[in-house]
Design a protein around this motif. Structure first.
Motif, PDB file in Angstrom:
ATOM      1  N   ILE A 136      -3.464   9.346   1.108  1.00  0.00           N
ATOM      2  CA  ILE A 136      -3.893   9.026  -0.256  1.00  0.00           C
ATOM      3  C   ILE A 136      -5.246   9.695  -0.478  1.00  0.00           C
ATOM      4  O   ILE A 136      -6.205   9.438   0.266  1.00  0.00           O
ATOM      5  CB  ILE A 136      -4.018   7.504  -0.476  1.00  0.00           C
ATOM      6  N   ASP A 163      -7.027   8.937  -5.866  1.00  0.00           N
ATOM      7  CA  ASP A 163      -5.827   8.136  -6.118  1.00  0.00           C
ATOM      8  C   ASP A 163      -5.888   6.750  -5.479  1.00  0.00           C
ATOM      9  O   ASP A 163      -4.978   5.948  -5.635  1.00  0.00           O
ATOM     10  CB  ASP A 163      -4.591   8.866  -5.575  1.00  0.00           C
ATOM     11  N   LEU A 164      -6.961   6.462  -4.752  1.00  0.00           N
ATOM     12  CA  LEU A 164      -6.986   5.207  -3.981  1.00  0.00           C
ATOM     13  C   LEU A 164      -7.409   4.001  -4.822  1.00  0.00           C
ATOM     14  O   LEU A 164      -6.833   2.934  -4.716  1.00  0.00           O
ATOM     15  CB  LEU A 164      -7.930   5.361  -2.769  1.00  0.00           C
ATOM     16  N   VAL A 194      -7.792   1.799  -8.054  1.00  0.00           N
ATOM     17  CA  VAL A 194      -7.109   1.611  -9.328  1.00  0.00           C
ATOM     18  C   VAL A 194      -8.027   0.886 -10.303  1.00  0.00           C
ATOM     19  O   VAL A 194      -8.252   1.329 -11.426  1.00  0.00           O
ATOM     20  CB  VAL A 194      -5.799   0.820  -9.122  1.00  0.00           C
ATOM     21  N   SER A 195      -8.560  -0.222  -9.874  1.00  0.00           N
ATOM     22  CA  SER A 195      -9.467  -1.028 -10.705  1.00  0.00           C
ATOM     23  C   SER A 195     -10.210  -1.943  -9.736  1.00  0.00           C
ATOM     24  O   SER A 195      -9.876  -1.981  -8.550  1.00  0.00           O
ATOM     25  CB  SER A 195      -8.665  -1.842 -11.729  1.00  0.00           C
ATOM     26  N   THR A 208      -8.650  -3.643  -6.675  1.00  0.00           N
ATOM     27  CA  THR A 208      -7.255  -3.217  -6.615  1.00  0.00           C
ATOM     28  C   THR A 208      -7.196  -1.747  -6.184  1.00  0.00           C
ATOM     29  O   THR A 208      -7.845  -0.897  -6.790  1.00  0.00           O
ATOM     30  CB  THR A 208      -6.568  -3.357  -7.989  1.00  0.00           C
ATOM     31  N   THR A 209      -6.367  -1.481  -5.150  1.00  0.00           N
ATOM     32  CA  THR A 209      -6.148  -0.110  -4.700  1.00  0.00           C
ATOM     33  C   THR A 209      -4.694   0.255  -4.942  1.00  0.00           C
ATOM     34  O   THR A 209      -3.889  -0.588  -5.361  1.00  0.00           O
ATOM     35  CB  THR A 209      -6.418   0.031  -3.188  1.00  0.00           C
ATOM     36  N   SER A 210      -4.371   1.504  -4.652  1.00  0.00           N
ATOM     37  CA  SER A 210      -2.983   1.935  -4.806  1.00  0.00           C
ATOM     38  C   SER A 210      -2.168   1.643  -3.545  1.00  0.00           C
ATOM     39  O   SER A 210      -1.026   2.074  -3.442  1.00  0.00           O
ATOM     40  CB  SER A 210      -2.946   3.437  -5.128  1.00  0.00           C
ATOM     41  N   GLU A 236       0.377  -0.043  -1.287  1.00  0.00           N
ATOM     42  CA  GLU A 236       1.548  -0.875  -1.575  1.00  0.00           C
ATOM     43  C   GLU A 236       1.513  -2.111  -0.680  1.00  0.00           C
ATOM     44  O   GLU A 236       0.845  -2.103   0.361  1.00  0.00           O
ATOM     45  CB  GLU A 236       2.825  -0.075  -1.269  1.00  0.00           C
ATOM     46  N   GLU A 254       1.034  -1.987   3.142  1.00  0.00           N
ATOM     47  CA  GLU A 254       0.340  -0.765   3.570  1.00  0.00           C
ATOM     48  C   GLU A 254      -1.067  -1.092   4.053  1.00  0.00           C
ATOM     49  O   GLU A 254      -1.762  -1.944   3.485  1.00  0.00           O
ATOM     50  CB  GLU A 254       0.264   0.244   2.422  1.00  0.00           C
TER      51      GLU A 254
END
Lengths: 774, 285
Positions: B146, B150-151, B153-154, B157-159, B161, B164
């Protein structure tokens, strides 16, 4: 060589440093239940109902106490000025008046179970309008904290001394400023804690409590709980700091004791850090509107202050007299003949204000020293020069202040000059222009203090409590081996007074320091004492130990006289041995006399057996310690960050019995002063929530934030036998003003006007870069 | 306060951790615990199960070359702060690690945790974005890479899953990096901070630039305009001032007890200029 005056290590440090301290939370007893409190999340509300059913059914719960009926069955807490004080109970049943007020107590088999169950108590609140801020509280339409009183105003004191109107009429300059001293929290490393162990079979109650004055607590408990003092034992074990905040008897502490008596089982409660921010007392919180009348040459002719003290929602032990102390110390070390001081005190929907290291006097020192700084700048005079012109000179001593305090001795101007010299006052001033051209903003500030301390005598009107001794005690007990235990009425909790007492007694008994143990903090073994607060350890407690030691030596001379077949008046004791005056032989060692005092093998019944003595000492008057401080700071004008390059403290505490301990007390006080100037603040939002209820928001200075300290001592012995003056609170007094004065000096080109502290980076930046006005 | 009850599971390997974490939203991983434990105690986080990945083998180790810094997810921030190799080849990371909270926190807090927590006030997210690093994440469907952009998000909060886990960080090295942070007190969270990582050619030309922020409303936003201002120049005073101003103007800030928006914006500008000056001096040094 004597022990007094030596930098001896504190007796307790090795034990505490390796983690062998025993605080209330470390003490375990069988069958104990644990308390957790449900506290008000609202600053002002009516309680419509409390549902405790889920909590009662939760795992491990033994009892839940809540509601009007229960609260009214609980005893009232002691308060200062009891006639004026609204009633204060362990739990409130009908109304909450500040965030953190205890509404219910849950008792369970484990602390975790108690806390879990407390979260299940549902309280139905009807919010009421909240009153915050002292001036708003005085407004005619302000919501009332205690409606039955009809007003939030507690009282007004107006002192007019000399001829202030004349002074202001004759003045060449009148300078007016507002100065606010923010609310702070004591933040002891150990939060509060109570373990109450009842013995139903005998009616006895033993209480371990993180407190500063166990005998006072015992006497109050006797009244409150209707238990004879002979059946009450209060123990202050190791206590991790108090700073005044553990001088009280609190509602939650009394609830724990009351609960233990109801259950007939031990109850223990350890305050969480979050609770400590809302349920332990706060301090300071004054706003002054000050005017200073000056002659053209800078001589101060008169001082006016109209100030208001926000006392919070209830009275504790000293709540209403803390701002009174500010009045009486508002002229500090300066010769200000005419004063007009008006104080209004108010209730608000906040935690109570109480004593905190330097209480009342720290506020006065800050306001005065900031005011002199501002006055000097406004009339274009060097602030140091103006101070030197107005300080009480050695020739004026003894000097009676407008408030009838008599300063005995000292040299205030010399101390200030020395502080200025040590910080490099002239050099800093001389380099400012060049540095500013490079974008470097440095400044120097000074401030002086005069610490009223060792509060006494007992009956004086500084003492608003029915049961609060001004005296101190010591019982000295020598065993047959000559080793000695001092039972001191002081209750040190980090100060090192036990070590100082041992030093005094070692010299008086002429025995090694290590042969002396000092016990304190247990009403079962200690004679009735006042505890540790108000910079009284050496000044009051030291003298009690000294007198007791003198009595022990006198008794030892009786014993030696009997052994030497001489009159005790003819016995001299020097170098640790007893001999008949004028003769060389035979001499008796301390240990021989101690043994004989107990077993009477050689001298027959010529004296009462035993070797011990008790002394109670109530000083004839208060004591004063004084000094001057100087700060050299740099302000990053891009970010508002203040760095203290160096801090100088020149202090006179009379004879320093243990210079290391004196230094340590000053370091700690200065740290709290740094906190007041730059970091610490209890803040509320508009609803009265304490938004600073964690160390993430309540910023405490740590070792990293401490400046380089340069310390120097003046020694002007006081008129007491030991020549000592107080020191515990000294560092808190002048430190904040010196730092703020230095910041103002650094920012002279910006002309910032500082009216409140702490000067956190964003606050200072907004002053440096005011929002452009249209 | 004490946390509400939760189950505790000690993961023995990455696969065990992954399958434990994949069991549901209310399962949380704990490594150093420097963020999660306070949240548990304040009862803000209420996981049903906490999976301790702190003793999973293979997630430690620091590997440094001129080109890149590779860190196992369980490397502590104190280890990063103390590494001479990182200080030489990737000073941005040393500086960022050194100003994280206090030594007690740094001794326990891990680099993986600092990123995965995605706190906008954390320092390593901004360092990762500025240095255009990437993380390896292992999950039920295997391992993937990643990129820093892209890691996050807010806030919080990360990307990643469900299931993961960040196992490794791979960060391009550069001697031309710097981190500037304003704290109100040493142990306090930052007010704002600026991470800078530059690639400076032999002629002093800035070939690429990374600028990211901590203390904004978003997690580690990239200051695109600041980067564009820098690239292709030799980093003169005007360029530095321009890039700093761009970073300040573009910062999405919120007023709070640490300061007004106006204040924070000014501080971003001041810190960005300082970080850029230091990074450029290092690159030309």
């Amino acid at each position: 060589m004597g022990a007094v005056g030596e930098r001896l290590r504190r007796k307790n440090d090795p034990r505490l440093l390796v983690g062998h301290g025993r605080y209330v939370d470390d003490i375990t007893v069988p069958h104990v239940v644990h308390a957790s409190f449900v506290r008000s999340p609202l600053a002002h509300a009516e309680i419509l109902g409390i549902d405790t059913e889920d909590a009662r059914r939760a795992r491990g719960v033994v009892a839940v106490f809540a509601g009007d009926e229960v609260a009214n069955a609980m005893p009232l807490l002691p308060t200062a000025a009891a006639d004026e004080s609204p009633p204060r109970r362990p739990l409130t049943g009908d109304r909450v008046r500040y965030v953190g007020e205890a509404v219910a107590m849950v008792l369970a088999e484990t602390a975790a179970q108690a806390e879990h169950a407390a979260a299940l108590v549902a309280v139905d609140y009807e919010p009421l309008p909240v009153v915050l801020g002292p001036w708003k509280a005085l407004a005619g339409d302000a919501p009332l904290v205690h409606p039955e009183r009809g007003t939030n105003k507690i009282g007004e004191i107006h002192k007019v001394i000399g001829d202030p109107d004349g002074a202001f009429a004759a003045a060449d300059h009148v300078v007016k400023r507002r100065h606010a001293v923010q609310r702070i929290s004591a933040s002891p490393l150990e939060p509060r804690g109570t373990l109450a162990v009842p013995e139903p079979a005998t009616g006895e109650l033993t209480v371990w409590m993180a407190c500063q004055s166990p005998h006072t607590i015992r006497t109050w408990l006797s009244d409150i709980l209707s238990i004879d003092e002979s059946k009450l034992r209060v123990i202050a074990p190791d206590v991790g700091g108090g700073f005044g905040s553990k001088l009280n008897l609190y509602s939650d502490e009394l609830a724990v004791m009351w609960g233990a008596l109801q259950l007939g089982r031990p109850v223990k409660w350890t305050e969480t850090r979050t609770e400590n921010f809302t349920a332990a007392v706060h301090a300071r919180d004054q706003i002054h509107h000050v005017e200073m009348a000056l002659r053209a040459d800078g001589k101060i002719l008169g001082l006016r202050s109209h100030f208001v003290g926000d006392l919070g929602a209830y009275f504790h032990f000293f709540t209403p007299v803390v701002p009174d102390l500010t009045i009486d110390t508002l002229t500090g070390n300066y010769d200000i003949p005419s004063v007009d001081i008006k104080l209004e005190k108010v209730f608000t929907n906040t935690m109570s204000i109480e004593a905190l290291r330097g209480s009342g006097r720290a506020e006065a020192t800050f306001v005065l020293e900031r005011m002199i700084e501002e006055s000097a700048r406004e009339i274009g005079m060097d602030p140091l020069e103006m101070r030197l012109l107005n300080l009480v000179s050695p020739e004026q001593l003894p000097y009676e202040t407008p408030f009838e305090l008599t300063y005995d001795s000292g040299d205030y101007p010399a101390m200030l000059s020395r502080a200025a010299e040590l910080i490099g006052y002239e050099a800093i001033k001389g380099s400012q222009r060049n540095l500013r051209e490079k974008g470097i903003y440095r400044g120097v500030g000074v401030a002086t203090y005069n610490l009223l301390c060792g509060f006494s005598p007992s009956g004086h009107d500084w003492n608003p409590m029915k049961f609060f001794p001004g005296h101190e005690t010591a019982l000295i007990r020598v065993d047959p081996h000559g080793k000695t235990v001092v039972y001191s009425g002081l209750s040190p909790h980090g100060q090192g007074s036990d070590t100082v007492v041992a030093q005094l007694v070692a010299d008086e008994l002429q025995i090694p320091f290590d042969d002396i143990a000092v016990k304190h903090g247990d009403t079962e073994t200690i004679p009735y004492g006042g505890g540790t607060h108000g910079s009284r350890g050496a000044v009051v407690g030291g003298h009690a130990a000294l007198i007791a030691a003198q009595r022990v030596v006198a008794k030892a001379k009786d014993v030696a006289g009997a052994m030497l077949e001489a009159s005790s008046e003819d016995v001299v004791y020097e170098g640790g041995s007893f001999r008949v005056a004028g003769s060389r032989e035979p001499a008796l060692a301390w240990q021989e006399v101690a043994e004989e005092a107990h077993f009477l093998k050689h001298s027959g019944p010529m004296f009462e057996p035993g070797l011990e003595a008790t002394a109670f000492y109530d000083p004839p008057s208060v004591n004063f310690a004084f000094g001057a401080t100087a700060a050299h700071v740099e302000v990053d004008v891009e970010t508002g960050v203040v760095s203290i390059i160096e801090f100088v403290s020149v202090d006179d505490c009379g004879v320093a019995l243990n210079p290391g301990i004196v230094d340590g007390q000053l370091h700690g006080g200065i740290a709290q002063g740094v906190g007041q100037a730059l970091y610490e603040q209890v803040s509320h939002d508009e609803d009265g929530q304490v938004v600073s209820a964690s160390f993430g928001s309540y910023l405490l200075p740590s070792a990293v934030e401490m400046p380089k300290l340069t310390m120097e001592r003046f020694v002007t012995p006081s008129a007491t036998p030991l020549g000592v003056r107080g020191v515990g609170e000294s560092g808190t007094l002048a430190t904040p003003a010196a730092i703020v004065n230095a910041v103002v000096d650094a920012l002279e080109p910006f002309g910032v006007r500082v009216e409140q502290t702490p000067l956190r980076p964003n606050v200072l930046w907004e002053l440096i870069h005011p929002e452009p006005t249209e | 306060m004490r946390p509400p009850d939760f189950e505790y599971e000690l993961a023995e390997d990455v696969q065990g951790a992954v399958s434990a974490l994949a069991q549901g939203e209310s399962v949380m991983a704990i490594a150093g615990g420097q963020s999660l434990i306070p949240l548990l105690r304040l009862r803000i986080a209420r996981p049903s199960r906490v999976v301790d990945i702190g003793r999973v083998p293979g997630l430690t180790g620091i590997s440094v070359s001129d080109e890149s810094t590779e860190l196992g997810a369980l490397v502590t921030t104190a280890d990063v702060a103390a590494s001479d190799d990182i200080s030489r080849s990737n000073p941005l990371w040393t500086e960022a690690a050194r100003v994280i909270a206090d030594p007690l926190v740094r001794n326990l807090g891990t680099v993986g945790g600092n990123l995965a927590h995605a706190d906008p006030l954390n320092d390593l997210p901004a360092a990762l974005v500025a240095s255009r690093g990437e993380v390896l994440a292992e999950g039920p469907n295997g391992v993937r890479t990643i990129a820093s952009d892209d890691l996050f998000v807010s806030p919080f909060t990360t990307s990643l899953e469900p299931g993961e886990l960040i196992t490794r960080l791979i960060v391009p090295g550069s001697p031309s990096g710097a981190y500037e942070k304003l704290k109100r007190a040493a142990a306090d969270y930052g007010v704002v901070a600026v991470a800078v990582q530059l690639d400076i050619g032999d002629g002093g030309d800035i070939r690429s630039a990374g600028v990211s922020l901590s203390g904004t409303s978003a997690v580690a936003p990239r200051s695109n305009r600041a980067e564009q201002t820098l690239v292709g120049t030799n980093g003169g005073d005007d360029v530095i001032e321009g890039a700093a101003l761009a970073a300040a103007e573009d910062a999405d800030l919120a007023a709070d007890e640490r300061g007004s928006i106006r204040y924070k914006r000014a501080v971003v500008g001041a810190l960005a200029a300082r970080a850029l000056r230091r990074a450029i001096a290092r690159g030309n040094g």
